[in-house]
Write a protein that holds these residues in place. Structure first.
Motif, PDB file in Angstrom:
ATOM      1  N   ASP A 372      17.821 -12.316   0.836  1.00  0.00           N
ATOM      2  CA  ASP A 372      17.611 -13.265  -0.263  1.00  0.00           C
ATOM      3  C   ASP A 372      16.337 -12.980  -1.057  1.00  0.00           C
ATOM      4  O   ASP A 372      15.705 -13.900  -1.580  1.00  0.00           O
ATOM      5  N   VAL A 373      15.947 -11.729  -1.120  1.00  0.00           N
ATOM      6  CA  VAL A 373      14.749 -11.350  -1.867  1.00  0.00           C
ATOM      7  C   VAL A 373      15.090 -10.152  -2.746  1.00  0.00           C
ATOM      8  O   VAL A 373      15.706  -9.188  -2.296  1.00  0.00           O
ATOM      9  N   ILE A 374      14.691 -10.209  -4.000  1.00  0.00           N
ATOM     10  CA  ILE A 374      14.905  -9.092  -4.908  1.00  0.00           C
ATOM     11  C   ILE A 374      13.718  -8.135  -4.823  1.00  0.00           C
ATOM     12  O   ILE A 374      12.564  -8.550  -4.963  1.00  0.00           O
ATOM     13  N   VAL A 375      14.018  -6.873  -4.598  1.00  0.00           N
ATOM     14  CA  VAL A 375      12.977  -5.847  -4.499  1.00  0.00           C
ATOM     15  C   VAL A 375      13.096  -4.932  -5.710  1.00  0.00           C
ATOM     16  O   VAL A 375      14.128  -4.307  -5.921  1.00  0.00           O
ATOM     17  N   ASP A 376      12.063  -4.867  -6.523  1.00  0.00           N
ATOM     18  CA  ASP A 376      12.063  -3.983  -7.686  1.00  0.00           C
ATOM     19  C   ASP A 376      10.793  -3.141  -7.775  1.00  0.00           C
ATOM     20  O   ASP A 376      10.490  -2.546  -8.796  1.00  0.00           O
ATOM     21  N   GLN A 377      10.060  -3.078  -6.682  1.00  0.00           N
ATOM     22  CA  GLN A 377       8.828  -2.291  -6.642  1.00  0.00           C
ATOM     23  C   GLN A 377       9.134  -0.855  -6.218  1.00  0.00           C
ATOM     24  O   GLN A 377       9.846  -0.621  -5.253  1.00  0.00           O
ATOM     25  N   HIS A 378       8.597   0.107  -6.949  1.00  0.00           N
ATOM     26  CA  HIS A 378       8.740   1.518  -6.587  1.00  0.00           C
ATOM     27  C   HIS A 378       7.371   2.042  -6.186  1.00  0.00           C
ATOM     28  O   HIS A 378       6.476   2.215  -7.023  1.00  0.00           O
ATOM     29  N   ILE A 379       7.210   2.276  -4.889  1.00  0.00           N
ATOM     30  CA  ILE A 379       5.913   2.682  -4.339  1.00  0.00           C
ATOM     31  C   ILE A 379       6.165   3.705  -3.246  1.00  0.00           C
ATOM     32  O   ILE A 379       7.109   3.586  -2.454  1.00  0.00           O
ATOM     33  N   SER A 380       5.358   4.742  -3.214  1.00  0.00           N
ATOM     34  CA  SER A 380       5.544   5.810  -2.225  1.00  0.00           C
ATOM     35  C   SER A 380       4.906   5.419  -0.907  1.00  0.00           C
ATOM     36  O   SER A 380       4.054   4.524  -0.835  1.00  0.00           O
ATOM     37  N   ILE A 381       5.304   6.108   0.131  1.00  0.00           N
ATOM     38  CA  ILE A 381       4.762   5.830   1.469  1.00  0.00           C
ATOM     39  C   ILE A 381       3.273   6.135   1.517  1.00  0.00           C
ATOM     40  O   ILE A 381       2.497   5.393   2.152  1.00  0.00           O
ATOM     41  N   ARG A 382       2.841   7.186   0.834  1.00  0.00           N
ATOM     42  CA  ARG A 382       1.431   7.545   0.873  1.00  0.00           C
ATOM     43  C   ARG A 382       0.556   6.473   0.227  1.00  0.00           C
ATOM     44  O   ARG A 382      -0.640   6.395   0.500  1.00  0.00           O
ATOM     45  N   GLU A 383       1.149   5.650  -0.629  1.00  0.00           N
ATOM     46  CA  GLU A 383       0.396   4.542  -1.231  1.00  0.00           C
ATOM     47  C   GLU A 383       0.300   3.346  -0.295  1.00  0.00           C
ATOM     48  O   GLU A 383      -0.555   2.481  -0.485  1.00  0.00           O
ATOM     49  N   VAL A 384       1.173   3.287   0.688  1.00  0.00           N
ATOM     50  CA  VAL A 384       1.171   2.172   1.641  1.00  0.00           C
ATOM     51  C   VAL A 384       0.465   2.564   2.936  1.00  0.00           C
ATOM     52  O   VAL A 384      -0.238   1.744   3.538  1.00  0.00           O
ATOM     53  N   TYR A 385       0.654   3.817   3.361  1.00  0.00           N
ATOM     54  CA  TYR A 385       0.050   4.294   4.604  1.00  0.00           C
ATOM     55  C   TYR A 385      -1.226   5.065   4.264  1.00  0.00           C
ATOM     56  O   TYR A 385      -1.184   6.225   3.863  1.00  0.00           O
ATOM     57  N   ARG A 386      -2.350   4.400   4.424  1.00  0.00           N
ATOM     58  CA  ARG A 386      -3.631   4.993   4.046  1.00  0.00           C
ATOM     59  C   ARG A 386      -4.609   4.917   5.213  1.00  0.00           C
ATOM     60  O   ARG A 386      -4.715   3.882   5.868  1.00  0.00           O
ATOM     61  N   GLN A 387      -5.285   6.040   5.414  1.00  0.00           N
ATOM     62  CA  GLN A 387      -6.263   6.135   6.508  1.00  0.00           C
ATOM     63  C   GLN A 387      -5.623   5.761   7.847  1.00  0.00           C
ATOM     64  O   GLN A 387      -6.171   4.995   8.640  1.00  0.00           O
ATOM     65  N   SER A 388      -4.418   6.268   8.054  1.00  0.00           N
ATOM     66  CA  SER A 388      -3.661   6.079   9.309  1.00  0.00           C
ATOM     67  C   SER A 388      -3.326   4.623   9.592  1.00  0.00           C
ATOM     68  O   SER A 388      -3.115   4.227  10.745  1.00  0.00           O
ATOM     69  N   GLN A 389      -3.258   3.814   8.551  1.00  0.00           N
ATOM     70  CA  GLN A 389      -2.902   2.400   8.733  1.00  0.00           C
ATOM     71  C   GLN A 389      -1.970   1.956   7.609  1.00  0.00           C
ATOM     72  O   GLN A 389      -2.031   2.468   6.491  1.00  0.00           O
ATOM     73  N   TRP A 390      -1.131   0.972   7.920  1.00  0.00           N
ATOM     74  CA  TRP A 390      -0.233   0.389   6.926  1.00  0.00           C
ATOM     75  C   TRP A 390      -0.931  -0.740   6.193  1.00  0.00           C
ATOM     76  O   TRP A 390      -1.444  -1.671   6.808  1.00  0.00           O
TER      77      TRP A 390
END
Length: 525
Positions: A372-390
């Motif tokens: 029940d949630v609309i997802v329209d964000q386009h983001i790469s994994i490297r932008e989320v996983y930084r310095q070995s942390q999510w």
């Protein structure tokens, strides 16, 4: 090919028939009379040979041209010093072994008569000698003439060639020369994609001329011209072709005339599913369209970049909807997108994989797990996983606990020097194949154990086909003929005519199971 199969089948017995086949083949391939390059007929071995030498010498003669090498001064240098060292360094024994065993063992040998099979069988004995010979070339030695000698063989393009344009010359080189050429070729294969521009499709592994055709279609469609339909024909074309195929299967010619006891739809299933192992053209078409989608998602070519710029400038490829006016090629790809893209798994390396829309956890795209949630964000994994942390806070919407628990179980290690790797989950190797795509997209039926046992490589196809038709009651027995064609007649089994035999109605069950003759045969097993 038919000649080859005949020879392969009969050569085991070394029979008279085998030798007659070879004699007949040699007779058909001999040239006794032909026109020279001036259109005059020549006869006799010497005259024909002289005419052949003159024709092909003139055909392949190099023209004298003025060379101007100044143009090379404006071309960027893309071959590095490291590349040159890699190209010219002496090969190891293991590299030579890999090349030797990649050669077709049954390919025709050159003047020395030593085929690939000889090199492979004798490799433990000759490895050091072959290694020394090849290394001497890489160290600057001149190749001796016997090494580069070839046999020129002229193959007729047509039966009874009239002139030399009806003949195709091929060169049979020594296997030793093939080994050297393959070593150089394998080394060049890693450099050619950087040297040859993207719009050139030939001679580069991973590129296909069909991509240039598809690119041309997109460009034509862009300027509102009628689109070319050769790559994506309408369904009616498939139906028409399959009609001719069905006629040929049952009648032996395209005109037909005989009754089709089994439809093409039922023929077009694998043996194990009760079919005769034919494939529907529409399923084949879908499989090749799946290959286009795979290339679009996993490769980097002129065609791929054009499509992404045209259709996916602000959206992920898996979320795009087809719009009127867009190309038929793009429409066909979107039709099979959901089934094909779900089988693409991304192994994360540099981290350019889309966090929400690419399947990198083997559980499908993560957006599908958000209820029940609309997802329209386009983001790469490297932008989320930084310095070995999510960093969950950069995600919109905020991920559910289910998604976070799933990701925490997934080990990830980013490497900026290694590209993310796509895997095709329908094959063990992870490499895409047309056959696996066909099996994924086709219509399937339940496993038929009896049908699967009917077909065997050592049993003639015709015999298996008769047994298959009998089991499915698709034989022209009296009961079937009477029912299909509304004919009333007295039926009796001609296998049961004899003293003391009780004749019965001719049915598949009577002929092959319960009839007197059938019972007599079955009692022998």
């Amino acid at each position: 090919m038919c000649d080859l199969l005949d020879v392969t089948f009969y050569k085991v017995t070394n029979s008279t028939f085998f030798h007659n086949v070879i004699k007949d083949k040699n007779k058909r391939l001999s040239i006794h009379k032909i026109k020279d390059q001036d259109g005059n007929w020549v006869e006799g071995t010497t005259q024909v040979a002289t005419a052949a030498v003159n024709y092909f010498s003139n055909l392949f003669k190099a023209e004298d041209i003025d060379e101007n090498n100044d143009i090379f001064n404006v071309i960027d240098r893309v071959v590095t010093r490291e590349d040159n060292i890699s190209l010219t360094s002496p090969p190891s024994i293991q590299e030579l072994k890999d090349v030797v065993f990649s050669i077709d063992p049954d390919s025709a040998p050159g003047p020395d008569g030593l085929s690939g099979k000889f090199y492979q069988s004798a490799w433990p004995i000759i490895a050091s000698d072959v290694h020394a010979a090849i290394n001497s070339f890489f160290q600057g030695a001149t190749l001796p003439k016997f090494f580069t000698h070839t046999c020129i063989v002229m193959l007729p393009k047509v039966n009874f060639p009239q002139d030399f344009s009806d003949i195709r010359p091929i060169s049979l080189c020594n296997t030793s020369s093939k080994i050297l050429a393959k070593v150089i070729n394998s080394r060049f294969s890693g450099i050619l994609p950087r040297i040859i521009s993207q719009n050139q499709s030939g001679f580069v592994k991973g590129r296909a001329i069909t991509e240039n055709i598809l690119l041309a279609q997109e460009i034509v469609n862009n300027i509102n011209k009628p689109n070319v339909g050769a790559i994506h024909p309408p369904k009616g074309i498939f139906d028409l072709i399959e009609t001719y195929l069905t006629k040929f299967f049952w009648s032996g010619n395209e005109e037909g005339g005989k009754y089709h006891w089994i439809s093409w739809d039922n023929l077009s299933y694998p043996y194990r599913e009760g079919g005769s192992n034919f494939r529907k053209l529409e399923d084949i078409y879908k499989a090749f369209t799946a290959k286009q989608w795979w290339k679009f998602r996993t490769s980097n070519s002129l065609w791929v970049n054009f499509l992404k710029a045209k259709y996916c400038i602000n959206d992920h490829p898996t979320t795009i909807q087809w719009k009127p006016g867009q190309s038929h090629s793009w429409k066909a790809m979107l039709k099979i997108r959901s089934e094909v893209d779900s089988k693409i798994w991304w192994r994360v390396r540099e981290g350019n994989v889309d966090f929400w829309f690419d399947n990198w956890t083997k559980q499908g795209p993560l957006w599908s797990l958000m209820e029940d949630v609309i997802v329209d964000q386009h983001i790469s994994i490297r932008e989320v996983y930084r310095q070995s942390q999510w960093d969950w806070n950069v995600l919109h919407p905020y991920p559910s606990e289910q998604i976070k628990d799933l990701i925490r179980k997934y080990t990830i290690s980013l490497n900026n020097n290694t590209k993310d790797v796509p895997f095709w989950t329908e094959t063990e190797s992870g490499t895409f194949s047309i056959s696996s795509a066909w099996n994924l997209l086709r219509q399937k039926r339940l496993f038929a154990p009896i049908d699967a046992k009917l077909w065997h490589k050592d049993v003639p196809y015709k015999m298996s086909c008769v047994a298959w038709r009998a089991i499915h009651c698709r034989m022209p027995t009296d009961d079937k003929v009477a029912k299909k064609f509304k004919i009333n007649f007295v039926s009796k089994c001609f296998c049961c005519i004899g003293a003391g035999m009780k004749t019965g109605m001719e049915t598949a069950e009577h002929l092959f199971c319960s009839g007197h003759f059938a019972q007599l045969l079955w009692s022998s097993f």
